[in-house]
Scaffold this active site. Sequence first.
Site, PDB file in Angstrom:
ATOM      1  N   LYS A 276      59.099  -6.289 -63.296  1.00  0.00           N
ATOM      2  CA  LYS A 276      57.839  -5.574 -63.064  1.00  0.00           C
ATOM      3  C   LYS A 276      57.416  -4.845 -64.332  1.00  0.00           C
ATOM      4  CE  LYS A 276      58.307  -4.501 -58.119  1.00  0.00           C
ATOM      5  NZ  LYS A 276      57.097  -5.191 -57.675  1.00  0.00           N
ATOM      6  N   ASP A 287      61.291   1.171 -52.033  1.00  0.00           N
ATOM      7  CA  ASP A 287      61.286  -0.180 -51.469  1.00  0.00           C
ATOM      8  C   ASP A 287      62.305  -0.327 -50.331  1.00  0.00           C
ATOM      9  OD1 ASP A 287      59.939  -2.573 -51.497  1.00  0.00           O
ATOM     10  OD2 ASP A 287      61.204  -3.500 -53.026  1.00  0.00           O
ATOM     11  N   GLU A 348      61.388 -10.531 -53.466  1.00  0.00           N
ATOM     12  CA  GLU A 348      62.776 -10.474 -52.996  1.00  0.00           C
ATOM     13  C   GLU A 348      62.894  -9.973 -51.557  1.00  0.00           C
ATOM     14  OE1 GLU A 348      61.344  -8.042 -54.505  1.00  0.00           O
ATOM     15  OE2 GLU A 348      61.897  -6.413 -53.153  1.00  0.00           O
ATOM     16  N   ARG A 350      61.297 -10.775 -48.826  1.00  0.00           N
ATOM     17  CA  ARG A 350      61.363 -11.879 -47.854  1.00  0.00           C
ATOM     18  C   ARG A 350      62.692 -12.613 -47.939  1.00  0.00           C
ATOM     19  NH1 ARG A 350      56.025 -14.343 -50.545  1.00  0.00           N
ATOM     20  NH2 ARG A 350      55.813 -12.162 -51.141  1.00  0.00           N
TER      21      ARG A 350
HETATM   22  N1  BES Z   1      58.328  -4.176 -53.173  1.00  0.00           N
HETATM   23  C1  BES Z   1      57.297  -5.022 -53.644  1.00  0.00           C
HETATM   24  C2  BES Z   1      55.971  -4.822 -52.923  1.00  0.00           C
HETATM   25  C3  BES Z   1      55.201  -3.597 -53.308  1.00  0.00           C
HETATM   26  C4  BES Z   1      54.483  -3.555 -54.477  1.00  0.00           C
HETATM   27  C5  BES Z   1      55.159  -2.532 -52.462  1.00  0.00           C
HETATM   28  C6  BES Z   1      53.750  -2.426 -54.783  1.00  0.00           C
HETATM   29  C7  BES Z   1      54.405  -1.411 -52.769  1.00  0.00           C
HETATM   30  C8  BES Z   1      53.708  -1.355 -53.939  1.00  0.00           C
HETATM   31  C9  BES Z   1      57.692  -6.481 -53.432  1.00  0.00           C
HETATM   32  O1  BES Z   1      59.050  -6.749 -53.544  1.00  0.00           O
HETATM   33  C10 BES Z   1      57.015  -7.272 -54.485  1.00  0.00           C
HETATM   34  O2  BES Z   1      57.326  -7.084 -55.618  1.00  0.00           O
HETATM   35  N2  BES Z   1      56.097  -8.133 -54.079  1.00  0.00           N
HETATM   36  C11 BES Z   1      55.353  -8.915 -54.992  1.00  0.00           C
HETATM   37  C12 BES Z   1      55.223 -10.297 -54.418  1.00  0.00           C
HETATM   38  C13 BES Z   1      54.673 -11.313 -55.381  1.00  0.00           C
HETATM   39  C14 BES Z   1      55.653 -11.572 -56.478  1.00  0.00           C
HETATM   40  C15 BES Z   1      54.375 -12.589 -54.637  1.00  0.00           C
HETATM   41  C16 BES Z   1      53.985  -8.273 -55.163  1.00  0.00           C
HETATM   42  O3  BES Z   1      53.427  -7.754 -54.191  1.00  0.00           O
HETATM   43  O4  BES Z   1      53.493  -8.261 -56.293  1.00  0.00           O
HETATM   44 ZN    ZN Z   2      60.279  -5.246 -53.142  1.00  0.00          ZN
HETATM   45 MN    MN Z   3      59.632  -7.152 -55.514  1.00  0.00          MN
END
Ligand code: BES
Ligand code: ZN
Ligand code: MN
Length: 493
Positions: A276, A287, A348, A350
Amino acid sequence: MQISLKPCKDVTTVTTDCLMLIVDRSLNAEIAKAVDSASGNTISQLIKRGDFNGDVAETLYLPSVSGIKAQRLLLIGNGNKAELKDSEFDKVINAGIKEAAKAGCKDISIMLDATSVTDRKSSWQYQRISQLIITASYRYTATLSNPKSALSIHRVTLQGPNTESNRNIVQSGASIGKGINIARNLGDLPGNICTPNHLASEARALGRKYDSVTVSVLDEKKMSQLGMHSLLSVTAGTDQPARLIVIEHKGGKKTDKPHVLVGKGITFDTGGISLKPGAKMDEMKYDMCGAASVVGTMNAIAEMGLKVNAVGIIAAAENMPNGNATKPGDVVKSMSGQTIEVLNTDAEGRLVLCDALTYAGKFKPASVIDIATLTGACVVALGKHASGLFSNSDEFAAELLEQGKLAQDRAWHMPLWDDYQQQLDSNFADIANIGGPEAGSVTAACFLSRFTKDYRWAHLDIAGAAWNSGANKGATGRPVALLCQYLASKVGK
Ligand code: BES
Ligand code: ZN
Ligand code: MN
Protein backbone atom coordinates in the site's frame (compact mmCIF):
# COMPACT_ATOMS: atom_id res chain seq x y z
CA MET A 1 -22.26 2.95 35.90
CA GLN A 2 -25.52 2.52 37.72
CA ILE A 3 -28.63 2.98 35.60
CA SER A 4 -32.05 2.75 37.20
CA LEU A 5 -35.70 3.49 36.49
CA LYS A 6 -38.04 5.52 38.64
CA PRO A 7 -41.46 7.03 38.00
CA CYS A 8 -41.55 10.73 38.85
CA LYS A 9 -44.34 11.84 41.18
CA ASP A 10 -43.11 15.27 42.14
CA VAL A 11 -40.25 16.65 40.06
CA THR A 12 -39.48 19.42 42.52
CA THR A 13 -38.30 16.86 45.10
CA VAL A 14 -35.95 14.91 42.79
CA THR A 15 -32.46 15.10 44.23
CA THR A 16 -29.80 14.91 41.56
CA ASP A 17 -26.71 16.74 40.29
CA CYS A 18 -28.49 17.43 37.05
CA LEU A 19 -32.14 17.28 36.12
CA MET A 20 -32.55 16.85 32.37
CA LEU A 21 -35.77 18.01 30.84
CA ILE A 22 -36.47 17.20 27.24
CA VAL A 23 -38.84 19.99 26.27
CA ASP A 24 -40.41 22.09 23.57
CA ARG A 25 -40.61 25.88 23.66
CA SER A 26 -44.24 25.88 24.72
CA LEU A 27 -43.51 23.66 27.73
CA ASN A 28 -46.23 21.18 26.91
CA ALA A 29 -44.93 18.46 29.19
CA GLU A 30 -46.39 18.25 32.67
CA ILE A 31 -43.01 17.92 34.33
CA ALA A 32 -41.63 20.96 32.55
CA LYS A 33 -44.68 22.96 33.63
CA ALA A 34 -44.17 21.82 37.22
CA VAL A 35 -40.53 22.92 37.21
CA ASP A 36 -41.48 26.21 35.60
CA SER A 37 -44.09 27.11 38.19
CA ALA A 38 -41.93 25.92 41.11
CA SER A 39 -39.11 28.17 39.89
CA GLY A 40 -41.32 31.23 39.48
CA ASN A 41 -41.59 30.84 35.71
CA THR A 42 -37.82 30.95 35.18
CA ILE A 43 -37.98 28.64 32.19
CA SER A 44 -40.84 30.31 30.37
CA GLN A 45 -39.16 33.69 30.81
CA LEU A 46 -35.91 32.41 29.36
CA ILE A 47 -37.83 31.00 26.42
CA LYS A 48 -39.68 34.27 25.91
CA ARG A 49 -36.36 36.14 25.98
CA GLY A 50 -35.06 33.85 23.22
CA ASP A 51 -32.47 32.01 25.31
CA PHE A 52 -33.93 28.68 24.32
CA ASN A 53 -35.84 27.75 21.17
CA GLY A 54 -36.39 24.04 21.71
CA ASP A 55 -34.56 23.00 18.54
CA VAL A 56 -33.53 19.36 18.35
CA ALA A 57 -30.64 18.76 20.78
CA GLU A 58 -30.36 22.47 21.66
CA THR A 59 -29.30 22.75 25.29
CA LEU A 60 -29.71 25.37 27.98
CA TYR A 61 -27.74 24.75 31.12
CA LEU A 62 -28.92 26.42 34.33
CA PRO A 63 -26.38 26.01 37.15
CA SER A 64 -28.97 26.73 39.82
CA VAL A 65 -32.72 27.03 39.86
CA SER A 66 -34.87 27.93 42.84
CA GLY A 67 -37.87 25.88 43.91
CA ILE A 68 -36.46 22.47 42.98
CA LYS A 69 -34.19 20.10 44.89
CA ALA A 70 -32.04 19.31 41.82
CA GLN A 71 -28.66 21.08 41.86
CA ARG A 72 -28.74 21.97 38.16
CA LEU A 73 -31.25 22.05 35.37
CA LEU A 74 -30.52 21.14 31.78
CA LEU A 75 -33.11 21.81 29.10
CA ILE A 76 -32.75 19.84 25.90
CA GLY A 77 -34.87 20.71 22.90
CA ASN A 78 -37.12 18.15 21.28
CA GLY A 79 -37.62 20.14 18.09
CA ASN A 80 -41.06 21.43 19.11
CA LYS A 81 -42.83 18.53 17.46
CA ALA A 82 -44.89 15.62 18.65
CA GLU A 83 -42.41 12.96 17.60
CA LEU A 84 -38.67 12.73 17.24
CA LYS A 85 -36.96 10.63 14.60
CA ASP A 86 -34.91 7.83 16.16
CA SER A 87 -31.66 9.45 15.04
CA GLU A 88 -32.79 12.75 16.61
CA PHE A 89 -33.43 11.01 19.91
CA ASP A 90 -29.79 9.91 19.95
CA LYS A 91 -28.69 13.49 19.30
CA VAL A 92 -30.85 14.74 22.16
CA ILE A 93 -29.46 12.22 24.64
CA ASN A 94 -25.86 12.66 23.53
CA ALA A 95 -26.18 16.45 23.84
CA GLY A 96 -27.51 16.00 27.37
CA ILE A 97 -24.72 13.64 28.39
CA LYS A 98 -22.11 16.01 26.96
CA GLU A 99 -23.40 19.07 28.82
CA ALA A 100 -23.81 17.25 32.13
CA ALA A 101 -20.33 15.78 31.82
CA LYS A 102 -18.87 19.19 31.00
CA ALA A 103 -20.33 20.46 34.29
CA GLY A 104 -18.77 17.51 36.12
CA CYS A 105 -22.11 16.01 37.21
CA LYS A 106 -21.89 12.58 38.83
CA ASP A 107 -25.56 11.82 39.02
CA ILE A 108 -28.18 12.69 36.40
CA SER A 109 -31.94 12.25 36.15
CA ILE A 110 -33.58 12.19 32.74
CA MET A 111 -37.25 13.14 32.38
CA LEU A 112 -38.69 11.51 29.31
CA ASP A 113 -42.37 12.35 29.53
CA ALA A 114 -42.19 14.80 26.63
CA THR A 115 -40.41 12.45 24.26
CA SER A 116 -42.03 10.24 21.76
CA VAL A 117 -40.05 8.60 18.98
CA THR A 118 -41.69 7.61 15.70
CA ASP A 119 -42.34 3.84 15.54
CA ARG A 120 -40.45 3.20 18.79
CA LYS A 121 -41.77 2.19 22.20
CA SER A 122 -40.66 3.93 25.35
CA SER A 123 -38.70 0.80 26.24
CA TRP A 124 -36.63 1.42 23.10
CA GLN A 125 -35.73 4.80 24.60
CA TYR A 126 -34.54 3.16 27.83
CA GLN A 127 -32.33 0.75 25.92
CA ARG A 128 -30.92 3.54 23.77
CA ILE A 129 -30.04 5.82 26.70
CA SER A 130 -28.42 2.95 28.50
CA GLN A 131 -26.29 2.08 25.47
CA LEU A 132 -25.39 5.73 24.80
CA ILE A 133 -24.29 6.46 28.37
CA ILE A 134 -22.01 3.42 28.34
CA THR A 135 -20.49 4.30 24.98
CA ALA A 136 -20.02 7.90 26.17
CA SER A 137 -17.80 6.52 28.92
CA TYR A 138 -15.35 4.94 26.46
CA ARG A 139 -11.78 6.17 26.84
CA TYR A 140 -8.69 4.90 25.07
CA THR A 141 -6.01 4.52 27.74
CA ALA A 142 -3.68 1.65 26.80
CA THR A 143 -0.74 3.62 25.42
CA LEU A 144 -1.27 7.13 26.79
CA SER A 145 0.74 8.60 29.66
CA ASN A 146 -2.06 11.07 30.35
CA PRO A 147 -5.37 9.64 29.21
CA LYS A 148 -8.48 11.82 29.13
CA SER A 149 -10.24 11.89 32.47
CA ALA A 150 -13.10 9.46 32.95
CA LEU A 151 -16.72 10.43 32.35
CA SER A 152 -17.91 12.19 35.50
CA ILE A 153 -21.37 10.60 35.33
CA HIS A 154 -21.70 7.48 37.49
CA ARG A 155 -25.42 7.28 38.07
CA VAL A 156 -28.34 7.72 35.74
CA THR A 157 -32.00 7.66 36.72
CA LEU A 158 -34.54 7.34 33.94
CA GLN A 159 -38.10 8.46 34.46
CA GLY A 160 -40.13 5.34 33.82
CA PRO A 161 -41.79 2.32 35.43
CA ASN A 162 -39.30 0.20 37.36
CA THR A 163 -40.57 -3.12 36.04
CA GLU A 164 -38.57 -6.27 35.51
CA SER A 165 -38.92 -6.05 31.76
CA ASN A 166 -37.76 -2.42 31.71
CA ARG A 167 -34.82 -3.34 33.93
CA ASN A 168 -33.86 -6.09 31.49
CA ILE A 169 -34.05 -3.65 28.62
CA VAL A 170 -31.79 -1.19 30.41
CA GLN A 171 -29.42 -4.04 31.16
CA SER A 172 -29.26 -5.18 27.55
CA GLY A 173 -28.60 -1.61 26.40
CA ALA A 174 -25.68 -1.52 28.83
CA SER A 175 -24.35 -4.89 27.62
CA ILE A 176 -24.50 -3.73 24.01
CA GLY A 177 -22.75 -0.49 24.96
CA LYS A 178 -20.03 -2.47 26.69
CA GLY A 179 -19.69 -4.71 23.62
CA ILE A 180 -19.26 -1.63 21.45
CA ASN A 181 -16.57 -0.30 23.79
CA ILE A 182 -14.72 -3.61 23.70
CA ALA A 183 -14.75 -3.52 19.89
CA ARG A 184 -13.59 0.10 19.85
CA ASN A 185 -10.75 -0.62 22.21
CA LEU A 186 -9.49 -3.59 20.19
CA GLY A 187 -9.72 -1.47 17.04
CA ASP A 188 -7.84 1.44 18.59
CA LEU A 189 -4.98 -0.70 19.93
CA PRO A 190 -1.90 -0.46 17.69
CA GLY A 191 -0.80 -3.35 15.52
CA ASN A 192 2.25 -4.06 17.67
CA ILE A 193 -0.03 -4.83 20.61
CA CYS A 194 -3.16 -6.16 18.95
CA THR A 195 -1.65 -9.17 17.15
CA PRO A 196 -3.44 -12.40 16.22
CA ASN A 197 -2.24 -13.83 19.53
CA HIS A 198 -3.66 -10.85 21.39
CA LEU A 199 -7.06 -11.42 19.81
CA ALA A 200 -6.80 -15.08 20.82
CA SER A 201 -6.06 -14.21 24.43
CA GLU A 202 -8.95 -11.73 24.54
CA ALA A 203 -11.21 -14.50 23.27
CA ARG A 204 -9.88 -16.97 25.84
CA ALA A 205 -10.62 -14.43 28.56
CA LEU A 206 -14.25 -14.44 27.41
CA GLY A 207 -14.31 -18.19 27.88
CA ARG A 208 -13.09 -17.80 31.46
CA LYS A 209 -15.56 -15.02 32.22
CA TYR A 210 -18.79 -16.70 31.07
CA ASP A 211 -19.98 -20.25 31.72
CA SER A 212 -21.92 -20.23 28.44
CA VAL A 213 -18.77 -19.55 26.42
CA THR A 214 -16.11 -21.96 25.23
CA VAL A 215 -13.12 -20.92 23.16
CA SER A 216 -10.73 -22.85 20.98
CA VAL A 217 -7.80 -21.52 19.00
CA LEU A 218 -6.39 -23.25 15.93
CA ASP A 219 -2.70 -22.72 15.17
CA GLU A 220 -1.08 -22.73 11.73
CA LYS A 221 -0.27 -26.45 11.88
CA LYS A 222 -3.90 -27.30 12.51
CA MET A 223 -5.06 -24.90 9.80
CA SER A 224 -2.65 -26.52 7.36
CA GLN A 225 -4.06 -29.98 8.22
CA LEU A 226 -7.53 -28.62 7.48
CA GLY A 227 -6.33 -27.35 4.09
CA MET A 228 -6.67 -23.63 4.83
CA HIS A 229 -3.94 -22.68 2.38
CA SER A 230 -5.69 -19.54 1.27
CA LEU A 231 -5.70 -18.13 4.82
CA LEU A 232 -2.13 -19.31 5.33
CA SER A 233 -0.97 -17.59 2.12
CA VAL A 234 -1.78 -14.24 3.77
CA THR A 235 0.33 -14.92 6.84
CA ALA A 236 3.29 -16.27 4.85
CA GLY A 237 5.12 -12.91 4.87
CA THR A 238 5.07 -12.15 8.58
CA ASP A 239 6.71 -13.40 11.77
CA GLN A 240 3.42 -13.16 13.67
CA PRO A 241 1.63 -16.53 13.72
CA ALA A 242 -1.93 -16.60 12.36
CA ARG A 243 -4.80 -17.85 14.52
CA LEU A 244 -8.28 -19.13 13.79
CA ILE A 245 -10.28 -18.29 16.90
CA VAL A 246 -13.60 -19.99 17.66
CA ILE A 247 -15.87 -18.56 20.37
CA GLU A 248 -19.02 -20.55 21.14
CA HIS A 249 -21.90 -19.20 23.21
CA LYS A 250 -24.34 -21.95 24.13
CA GLY A 251 -27.41 -20.12 25.35
CA GLY A 252 -30.04 -22.03 23.41
CA LYS A 253 -31.24 -25.59 23.32
CA LYS A 254 -28.73 -28.24 22.34
CA THR A 255 -30.60 -28.86 19.10
CA ASP A 256 -30.85 -25.17 18.09
CA LYS A 257 -28.68 -24.51 15.06
CA PRO A 258 -26.17 -21.75 15.77
CA HIS A 259 -25.89 -18.34 14.20
CA VAL A 260 -22.30 -17.87 13.11
CA LEU A 261 -20.38 -14.58 12.96
CA VAL A 262 -17.13 -14.58 11.00
CA GLY A 263 -14.77 -11.63 11.52
CA LYS A 264 -11.88 -10.44 9.37
CA GLY A 265 -8.99 -10.10 11.79
CA ILE A 266 -6.08 -8.65 9.78
CA THR A 267 -4.21 -7.06 12.66
CA PHE A 268 -2.19 -5.00 10.22
CA ASP A 269 -2.58 -4.75 6.46
CA THR A 270 0.50 -3.45 4.63
CA GLY A 271 -0.90 -4.86 1.42
CA GLY A 272 1.90 -7.45 1.36
CA ILE A 273 4.02 -7.52 -1.83
CA SER A 274 1.28 -5.41 -3.47
CA LEU A 275 2.37 -2.82 -0.92
CA LYS A 276 0.00 0.00 0.00
CA PRO A 277 1.08 3.64 -0.32
CA GLY A 278 2.47 5.18 2.87
CA ALA A 279 -0.14 7.87 3.50
CA LYS A 280 -2.62 6.85 6.19
CA MET A 281 -1.23 3.33 6.25
CA ASP A 282 -1.41 3.50 10.06
CA GLU A 283 -5.18 3.17 9.68
CA MET A 284 -4.70 -0.39 8.53
CA LYS A 285 -4.41 -1.32 12.21
CA TYR A 286 -8.22 -1.13 11.99
CA ASP A 287 -8.30 -3.99 9.52
CA MET A 288 -9.34 -6.28 12.39
CA CYS A 289 -12.51 -4.36 13.23
CA GLY A 290 -14.66 -7.19 11.88
CA ALA A 291 -12.98 -9.49 14.40
CA ALA A 292 -13.34 -6.86 17.11
CA SER A 293 -17.08 -6.66 16.45
CA VAL A 294 -17.31 -10.42 16.88
CA VAL A 295 -15.55 -10.27 20.26
CA GLY A 296 -17.72 -7.34 21.38
CA THR A 297 -20.92 -9.04 20.27
CA MET A 298 -20.05 -12.36 21.89
CA ASN A 299 -19.26 -10.53 25.14
CA ALA A 300 -22.59 -8.70 24.97
CA ILE A 301 -24.76 -11.74 24.30
CA ALA A 302 -22.97 -13.79 26.95
CA GLU A 303 -23.44 -11.01 29.51
CA MET A 304 -27.11 -10.73 28.55
CA GLY A 305 -27.44 -14.50 28.82
CA LEU A 306 -29.17 -14.49 25.45
CA LYS A 307 -30.90 -17.80 24.87
CA VAL A 308 -29.41 -18.43 21.44
CA ASN A 309 -26.58 -20.56 20.19
CA ALA A 310 -23.97 -18.40 18.51
CA VAL A 311 -20.46 -19.03 17.23
CA GLY A 312 -17.88 -16.34 16.58
CA ILE A 313 -15.05 -17.26 14.22
CA ILE A 314 -12.09 -14.94 13.80
CA ALA A 315 -9.57 -15.26 11.00
CA ALA A 316 -6.59 -13.48 12.53
CA ALA A 317 -3.40 -12.76 10.60
CA GLU A 318 -0.98 -9.99 9.73
CA ASN A 319 -0.41 -9.08 6.06
CA MET A 320 3.31 -8.33 5.65
CA PRO A 321 5.82 -8.52 2.78
CA ASN A 322 8.86 -10.51 3.97
CA GLY A 323 10.90 -12.94 1.84
CA ASN A 324 8.42 -15.76 2.28
CA ALA A 325 5.45 -13.61 1.31
CA THR A 326 2.92 -14.67 -1.28
CA LYS A 327 3.59 -13.06 -4.67
CA PRO A 328 1.14 -11.77 -7.27
CA GLY A 329 0.37 -14.67 -9.60
CA ASP A 330 0.81 -17.34 -6.92
CA VAL A 331 -1.94 -19.95 -6.89
CA VAL A 332 -3.22 -21.40 -3.62
CA LYS A 333 -5.76 -24.06 -2.78
CA SER A 334 -8.53 -23.12 -0.36
CA MET A 335 -10.09 -25.44 2.21
CA SER A 336 -13.11 -25.75 -0.10
CA GLY A 337 -10.88 -27.30 -2.77
CA GLN A 338 -11.20 -24.31 -5.10
CA THR A 339 -7.90 -22.89 -6.35
CA ILE A 340 -7.28 -19.13 -6.19
CA GLU A 341 -4.94 -16.97 -8.25
CA VAL A 342 -3.63 -14.24 -5.96
CA LEU A 343 -3.38 -11.38 -8.44
CA ASN A 344 -3.12 -8.79 -5.69
CA THR A 345 -1.83 -9.60 -2.23
CA ASP A 346 -3.66 -6.55 -0.89
CA ALA A 347 -6.99 -8.30 -1.50
CA GLU A 348 -6.15 -10.47 1.52
CA GLY A 349 -9.37 -10.18 3.52
CA ARG A 350 -11.29 -12.44 1.17
CA LEU A 351 -8.39 -14.92 1.26
CA VAL A 352 -8.62 -15.38 5.03
CA LEU A 353 -12.41 -15.19 5.09
CA CYS A 354 -13.03 -17.84 2.45
CA ASP A 355 -11.38 -20.53 4.57
CA ALA A 356 -13.08 -19.31 7.75
CA LEU A 357 -16.43 -19.40 5.89
CA THR A 358 -15.80 -22.95 4.75
CA TYR A 359 -14.98 -23.84 8.35
CA ALA A 360 -18.24 -22.17 9.46
CA GLY A 361 -20.15 -24.81 7.46
CA LYS A 362 -19.03 -27.42 10.01
CA PHE A 363 -21.44 -25.91 12.52
CA LYS A 364 -24.51 -26.59 10.34
CA PRO A 365 -25.46 -22.95 10.90
CA ALA A 366 -28.90 -21.35 10.92
CA SER A 367 -27.21 -18.28 9.45
CA VAL A 368 -23.72 -16.96 8.80
CA ILE A 369 -22.73 -13.29 8.78
CA ASP A 370 -19.21 -12.24 7.97
CA ILE A 371 -18.02 -8.82 9.02
CA ALA A 372 -15.03 -7.28 7.29
CA THR A 373 -13.22 -4.04 6.52
CA LEU A 374 -13.03 -5.53 3.07
CA THR A 375 -12.81 -2.85 0.37
CA GLY A 376 -11.89 0.77 -0.13
CA ALA A 377 -14.56 0.66 -2.85
CA CYS A 378 -17.25 0.29 -0.20
CA VAL A 379 -16.05 3.52 1.42
CA VAL A 380 -16.36 5.23 -1.97
CA ALA A 381 -19.86 3.83 -2.46
CA LEU A 382 -21.40 4.39 0.97
CA GLY A 383 -19.06 6.52 3.04
CA LYS A 384 -19.15 5.95 6.78
CA HIS A 385 -22.89 6.01 7.38
CA ALA A 386 -23.86 2.53 6.23
CA SER A 387 -22.24 -0.88 6.17
CA GLY A 388 -22.46 -2.55 2.75
CA LEU A 389 -24.77 -5.55 2.99
CA PHE A 390 -24.62 -8.46 0.56
CA SER A 391 -26.53 -11.71 0.89
CA ASN A 392 -27.48 -14.87 -0.95
CA SER A 393 -31.01 -14.39 0.44
CA ASP A 394 -33.00 -11.18 -0.14
CA GLU A 395 -35.20 -12.14 2.78
CA PHE A 396 -32.21 -12.39 5.10
CA ALA A 397 -30.91 -9.07 3.81
CA ALA A 398 -34.26 -7.40 4.53
CA GLU A 399 -34.21 -8.79 8.06
CA LEU A 400 -30.74 -7.40 8.73
CA LEU A 401 -31.64 -4.01 7.27
CA GLU A 402 -34.57 -3.81 9.66
CA GLN A 403 -32.53 -4.83 12.71
CA GLY A 404 -29.87 -2.30 11.70
CA LYS A 405 -32.48 0.47 11.69
CA LEU A 406 -33.74 -0.54 15.14
CA ALA A 407 -30.20 -0.54 16.47
CA GLN A 408 -29.30 2.80 14.85
CA ASP A 409 -26.50 0.92 13.09
CA ARG A 410 -27.59 0.88 9.51
CA ALA A 411 -26.61 -1.20 6.52
CA TRP A 412 -27.51 -0.79 2.85
CA HIS A 413 -28.38 -3.63 0.51
CA MET A 414 -25.93 -3.97 -2.38
CA PRO A 415 -26.31 -6.24 -5.43
CA LEU A 416 -24.79 -9.67 -5.71
CA TRP A 417 -25.96 -10.45 -9.23
CA ASP A 418 -24.42 -13.24 -11.28
CA ASP A 419 -23.49 -10.64 -13.92
CA TYR A 420 -20.56 -9.56 -11.73
CA GLN A 421 -19.15 -13.05 -11.17
CA GLN A 422 -17.25 -13.25 -14.49
CA GLN A 423 -14.97 -10.43 -13.35
CA LEU A 424 -13.31 -13.06 -11.17
CA ASP A 425 -12.40 -15.42 -14.04
CA SER A 426 -8.78 -16.58 -14.06
CA ASN A 427 -6.71 -18.41 -16.71
CA PHE A 428 -4.68 -20.21 -14.07
CA ALA A 429 -7.04 -21.03 -11.20
CA ASP A 430 -10.71 -21.59 -10.44
CA ILE A 431 -11.07 -17.98 -9.34
CA ALA A 432 -8.99 -14.79 -9.18
CA ASN A 433 -8.83 -12.79 -5.97
CA ILE A 434 -9.58 -9.44 -7.63
CA GLY A 435 -12.24 -8.39 -10.13
CA GLY A 436 -10.83 -5.24 -11.73
CA PRO A 437 -11.63 -1.61 -11.09
CA GLU A 438 -15.41 -1.73 -11.47
CA ALA A 439 -17.72 -2.44 -8.52
CA GLY A 440 -14.90 -3.44 -6.17
CA SER A 441 -17.07 -4.07 -3.13
CA VAL A 442 -19.46 -6.21 -5.20
CA THR A 443 -16.76 -8.42 -6.73
CA ALA A 444 -15.24 -8.89 -3.27
CA ALA A 445 -18.63 -10.12 -2.07
CA CYS A 446 -18.92 -12.28 -5.21
CA PHE A 447 -15.62 -13.90 -4.27
CA LEU A 448 -16.96 -14.78 -0.82
CA SER A 449 -20.23 -16.06 -2.30
CA ARG A 450 -18.29 -18.89 -3.96
CA PHE A 451 -17.64 -20.30 -0.50
CA THR A 452 -21.04 -19.80 1.14
CA LYS A 453 -23.42 -21.75 -1.07
CA ASP A 454 -24.49 -24.23 1.62
CA TYR A 455 -26.12 -21.83 4.07
CA ARG A 456 -28.00 -18.57 4.59
CA TRP A 457 -25.28 -15.98 4.42
CA ALA A 458 -24.75 -12.25 4.60
CA HIS A 459 -21.61 -10.18 4.28
CA LEU A 460 -21.15 -6.78 5.94
CA ASP A 461 -18.44 -4.61 4.42
CA ILE A 462 -17.63 -2.23 7.28
CA ALA A 463 -14.62 -0.50 5.67
CA GLY A 464 -16.42 2.85 5.98
CA ALA A 465 -18.45 2.27 9.13
CA ALA A 466 -15.79 0.82 11.42
CA TRP A 467 -13.68 3.87 12.14
CA ASN A 468 -13.44 7.64 11.87
CA SER A 469 -10.48 9.35 10.20
CA GLY A 470 -9.16 12.85 10.86
CA ALA A 471 -9.15 14.62 14.22
CA ASN A 472 -11.61 12.12 15.68
CA LYS A 473 -9.60 9.16 14.48
CA GLY A 474 -10.82 6.07 16.25
CA ALA A 475 -12.83 2.88 16.00
CA THR A 476 -16.62 3.16 16.15
CA GLY A 477 -17.49 -0.29 17.47
CA ARG A 478 -19.83 -0.90 14.55
CA PRO A 479 -21.63 -3.14 13.76
CA VAL A 480 -21.86 -4.60 17.30
CA ALA A 481 -25.27 -2.97 17.85
CA LEU A 482 -26.68 -4.42 14.64
CA LEU A 483 -25.33 -7.89 15.39
CA CYS A 484 -26.63 -7.88 18.98
CA GLN A 485 -30.02 -6.65 17.82
CA TYR A 486 -30.16 -9.38 15.17
CA LEU A 487 -29.28 -12.13 17.65
CA ALA A 488 -31.69 -10.75 20.25
CA SER A 489 -34.47 -10.76 17.64
CA LYS A 490 -33.99 -14.52 17.36
CA VAL A 491 -35.39 -14.84 20.85
CA GLY A 492 -38.10 -12.26 20.31
CA LYS A 493 -36.33 -9.23 21.78
N1 BES B 1 -8.30 -3.59 4.28
C1 BES B 1 -8.40 -3.18 2.93
C2 BES B 1 -9.70 -2.44 2.62
C3 BES B 1 -9.77 -1.03 3.10
C4 BES B 1 -9.12 -0.02 2.43
C5 BES B 1 -10.52 -0.72 4.19
C6 BES B 1 -9.24 1.28 2.88
C7 BES B 1 -10.65 0.59 4.62
C8 BES B 1 -9.99 1.59 3.97
C9 BES B 1 -8.38 -4.41 2.02
O1 BES B 1 -7.59 -5.46 2.46
C10 BES B 1 -7.81 -3.97 0.72
O2 BES B 1 -6.67 -3.60 0.70
N2 BES B 1 -8.61 -4.01 -0.32
C11 BES B 1 -8.20 -3.57 -1.61
C12 BES B 1 -8.75 -4.54 -2.62
C13 BES B 1 -8.19 -4.36 -4.00
C14 BES B 1 -6.74 -4.74 -4.03
C15 BES B 1 -8.97 -5.21 -4.97
C16 BES B 1 -8.74 -2.17 -1.84
O3 BES B 1 -9.87 -1.88 -1.42
O4 BES B 1 -8.02 -1.36 -2.41
ZN1 ZN C 1 -7.33 -5.59 4.42
MN1 MN D 1 -5.59 -5.29 1.86
